[in-house]
Scaffold this motif. Sequence first.
Motif, PDB file in Angstrom:
ATOM      1  N   ALA A  88       5.057 -36.378 -90.782  1.00 47.18           N
ATOM      2  CA  ALA A  88       3.673 -35.892 -91.943  1.00 47.18           C
ATOM      3  C   ALA A  88       3.680 -36.877 -92.958  1.00 47.18           C
ATOM      4  N   ARG A  89       4.894 -37.285 -93.552  1.00 43.95           N
ATOM      5  CA  ARG A  89       4.790 -38.062 -94.674  1.00 43.95           C
ATOM      6  C   ARG A  89       4.349 -39.557 -94.290  1.00 43.95           C
ATOM      7  N   PHE A  90       4.631 -40.066 -92.926  1.00 42.10           N
ATOM      8  CA  PHE A  90       4.099 -41.244 -92.410  1.00 42.10           C
ATOM      9  C   PHE A  90       2.571 -41.438 -92.727  1.00 42.10           C
ATOM     10  N   PHE A  91       1.790 -40.273 -92.379  1.00 43.39           N
ATOM     11  CA  PHE A  91       0.403 -40.267 -92.713  1.00 43.39           C
ATOM     12  C   PHE A  91      -0.066 -39.849 -93.902  1.00 43.39           C
ATOM     13  N   SER A  92      -0.069 -41.041 -94.883  1.00 44.06           N
ATOM     14  CA  SER A  92      -0.266 -40.966 -96.203  1.00 44.06           C
ATOM     15  C   SER A  92      -1.810 -41.410 -96.614  1.00 44.06           C
ATOM     16  N   ALA A  93      -2.417 -41.751 -95.699  1.00 41.76           N
ATOM     17  CA  ALA A  93      -3.802 -42.422 -96.107  1.00 41.76           C
ATOM     18  C   ALA A  93      -4.924 -41.158 -96.132  1.00 41.76           C
ATOM     19  N   PRO A  94      -5.706 -41.528 -97.092  1.00 44.45           N
ATOM     20  CA  PRO A  94      -6.777 -40.158 -97.083  1.00 44.45           C
ATOM     21  C   PRO A  94      -7.377 -39.834 -95.848  1.00 44.45           C
ATOM     22  N   GLU A  95      -7.579 -41.024 -94.880  1.00 44.54           N
ATOM     23  CA  GLU A  95      -8.335 -40.782 -93.488  1.00 44.54           C
ATOM     24  C   GLU A  95      -7.337 -39.847 -92.766  1.00 44.54           C
ATOM     25  N   ASP A  96      -6.083 -39.806 -92.882  1.00 40.37           N
ATOM     26  CA  ASP A  96      -5.057 -39.261 -91.996  1.00 40.37           C
ATOM     27  C   ASP A  96      -4.699 -38.156 -92.562  1.00 40.37           C
ATOM     28  N   LEU A  97      -5.470 -37.473 -93.609  1.00 44.57           N
ATOM     29  CA  LEU A  97      -4.903 -36.111 -94.149  1.00 44.57           C
ATOM     30  C   LEU A  97      -4.966 -35.001 -93.105  1.00 44.57           C
ATOM     31  N   TRP A  98      -5.537 -34.943 -92.254  1.00 44.73           N
ATOM     32  CA  TRP A  98      -5.603 -33.994 -91.107  1.00 44.73           C
ATOM     33  C   TRP A  98      -4.300 -33.987 -90.222  1.00 44.73           C
ATOM     34  N   LEU A  99      -4.013 -35.328 -90.032  1.00 44.96           N
ATOM     35  CA  LEU A  99      -2.654 -35.323 -89.381  1.00 44.96           C
ATOM     36  C   LEU A  99      -1.357 -34.960 -90.223  1.00 44.96           C
ATOM     37  N   SER A 100      -1.562 -35.396 -91.616  1.00 46.19           N
ATOM     38  CA  SER A 100      -0.354 -35.004 -92.399  1.00 46.19           C
ATOM     39  C   SER A 100      -0.126 -33.540 -92.318  1.00 46.19           C
ATOM     40  N   LEU A 101      -1.334 -32.846 -92.539  1.00 45.36           N
ATOM     41  CA  LEU A 101      -1.213 -31.193 -92.612  1.00 45.36           C
ATOM     42  C   LEU A 101      -0.880 -30.697 -91.292  1.00 45.36           C
ATOM     43  N   HIS A 102      -1.386 -31.213 -90.105  1.00 46.23           N
ATOM     44  CA  HIS A 102      -0.836 -30.667 -88.919  1.00 46.23           C
ATOM     45  C   HIS A 102       0.500 -30.901 -88.820  1.00 46.23           C
ATOM     46  N   PHE A 103       1.274 -31.972 -88.959  1.00 44.61           N
ATOM     47  CA  PHE A 103       2.648 -32.240 -88.802  1.00 44.61           C
ATOM     48  C   PHE A 103       3.452 -31.294 -89.917  1.00 44.61           C
ATOM     49  N   TYR A 104       2.946 -31.140 -91.173  1.00 44.68           N
ATOM     50  CA  TYR A 104       3.619 -30.297 -92.248  1.00 44.68           C
ATOM     51  C   TYR A 104       3.410 -29.049 -91.665  1.00 44.68           C
ATOM     52  N   HIS A 105       2.487 -28.402 -91.046  1.00 41.40           N
ATOM     53  CA  HIS A 105       2.310 -27.061 -90.636  1.00 41.40           C
ATOM     54  C   HIS A 105       3.517 -26.957 -89.546  1.00 41.40           C
ATOM     55  N   GLY A 106       3.577 -27.765 -88.571  1.00 40.51           N
ATOM     56  CA  GLY A 106       4.429 -27.804 -87.523  1.00 40.51           C
ATOM     57  C   GLY A 106       5.724 -27.912 -87.873  1.00 40.51           C
ATOM     58  N   CYS A 107       6.032 -28.353 -89.065  1.00 39.59           N
ATOM     59  CA  CYS A 107       7.638 -28.338 -89.739  1.00 39.59           C
ATOM     60  C   CYS A 107       8.012 -26.766 -90.106  1.00 39.59           C
TER      61      CYS A 107
END
Length: 448
Positions: free
Chosen positions: A146-165
């Motif tokens: 989740a922390r790998f996807f730090s770019a603004p356009e990757d916010l949805w990916l970051s939240l997906h993996f944060y929730h999965g954690c």
Amino acid sequence: MITAVTRRRTGSFLPEITTNSNKWRRGSQYRTKQKESLQTRSVSDKSAQNLSQQEIAQFRNSLKHNICVQMLQEGYHRSFSELFLVLQYDQDRRAAAEPGSALSLQTPLEEQRDKLETIRLHLSRAEQAERIGSWSVLCEQRLLLARFFSAPEDLWLSLHFYHGCADREQGGRSRPATEARACMAELYLQQGELQEAMHQAELCVRQAEDGSWLDSSGRPLRLRGRQTLWGIYNQLADAPLDAANYEEALKLLHKAHKIATESEDKQIEGEAAYRLGVAYQHTGDHNTATKFFSTSMQIYGTLQEADGLVKAYKAMAKSMESQGNIDETARCLEKLVDITRSNRLQRNLADACQCLGNIYYTVGQQRRAYECFLQGYEVASDIEDEVLLKEAQALLANARAHSLIRKHSADMETVSPAALQRLLTWKGTRGCQELCPDSTGPAAPAWH
């Protein structure tokens, strides 16, 4: 005799058979090595043929296909399913985007090798940890992803993996999962989704309350969650303040202040006290406002935070003036001038000089008012702020005009020849005169 001749001929005609087998062995070994070499070459050719087929497949198939096949070949079926769903979601959201929008112009996720390889790596490690029941390691891998996807356009990916954690039955209360909630609270706060941000921050504080967990940067998770909660309540109070619903605003700001004092962060504690003071100032309760401003000034003074001190002193001066305490107002503004000058906050210095000049002008101290306005004008000229310069010019001109009127008002009201002569003399020499009321102040700039 024939027999003897025959024997002799036969003995000389045929070679003798010897028992020495070295030559035969050398030939046999050569043939064996040649056979083994041919077999090795055959196997090598076959391996080269298989490798070539794999290489061909790498070029022939898409990046998405190769990544998915690799995950399936390695036995990570759950990771494959999740990656496939993520790619499908990316495809759907891009298809729903308006043509020409930023989303529609982004490179599809399935064409970004680094991101796909990173997802494959960490999902596979997480699945491997899940198989052996190592829930903390599982959550750690998802947190890293989740922390790998730090770019603004990757916010949805970051939240997906944060929730999965964080949203897991097993491991959902581990240190990595708690940090994931802290990260989600901050992201939702940035997006303005305050209720979801509050939910995640409160869970973070609750889960980290009894532990000494630190986040990846070494900050205590318990304090990080409280700092985010303060920001949430602070923003929640903006709407009722704008709508003049001071009761609701004060309720939220008091919660924010309580959380700030528990956060062990003096910076936000000073800001929380200042915000409460401003809210009470709006209600007209200047006594309470000055108490919170005083607390804010003490904290900012300890931190040597010049910007915080500037706004706290200015707000305090406003409340003092509203209470009719002009002497205290002047002292606050004089302190404000000193702070801004020593910290080289030029724009704030010009503003402070103007405020102090207005106070002196109100109480009839024309000379001191003029000096303050002149300082403000000079600072505004130095920083080349056109708007501030025009305001300073107007205040300085007004102070000069009133000082001259006050000085010559008696002669203007008298009809004696002596008074008239003094007015005529002043009219002829006023362009060279000093401008202060008692003619001891500095010369003003020429006006056009």
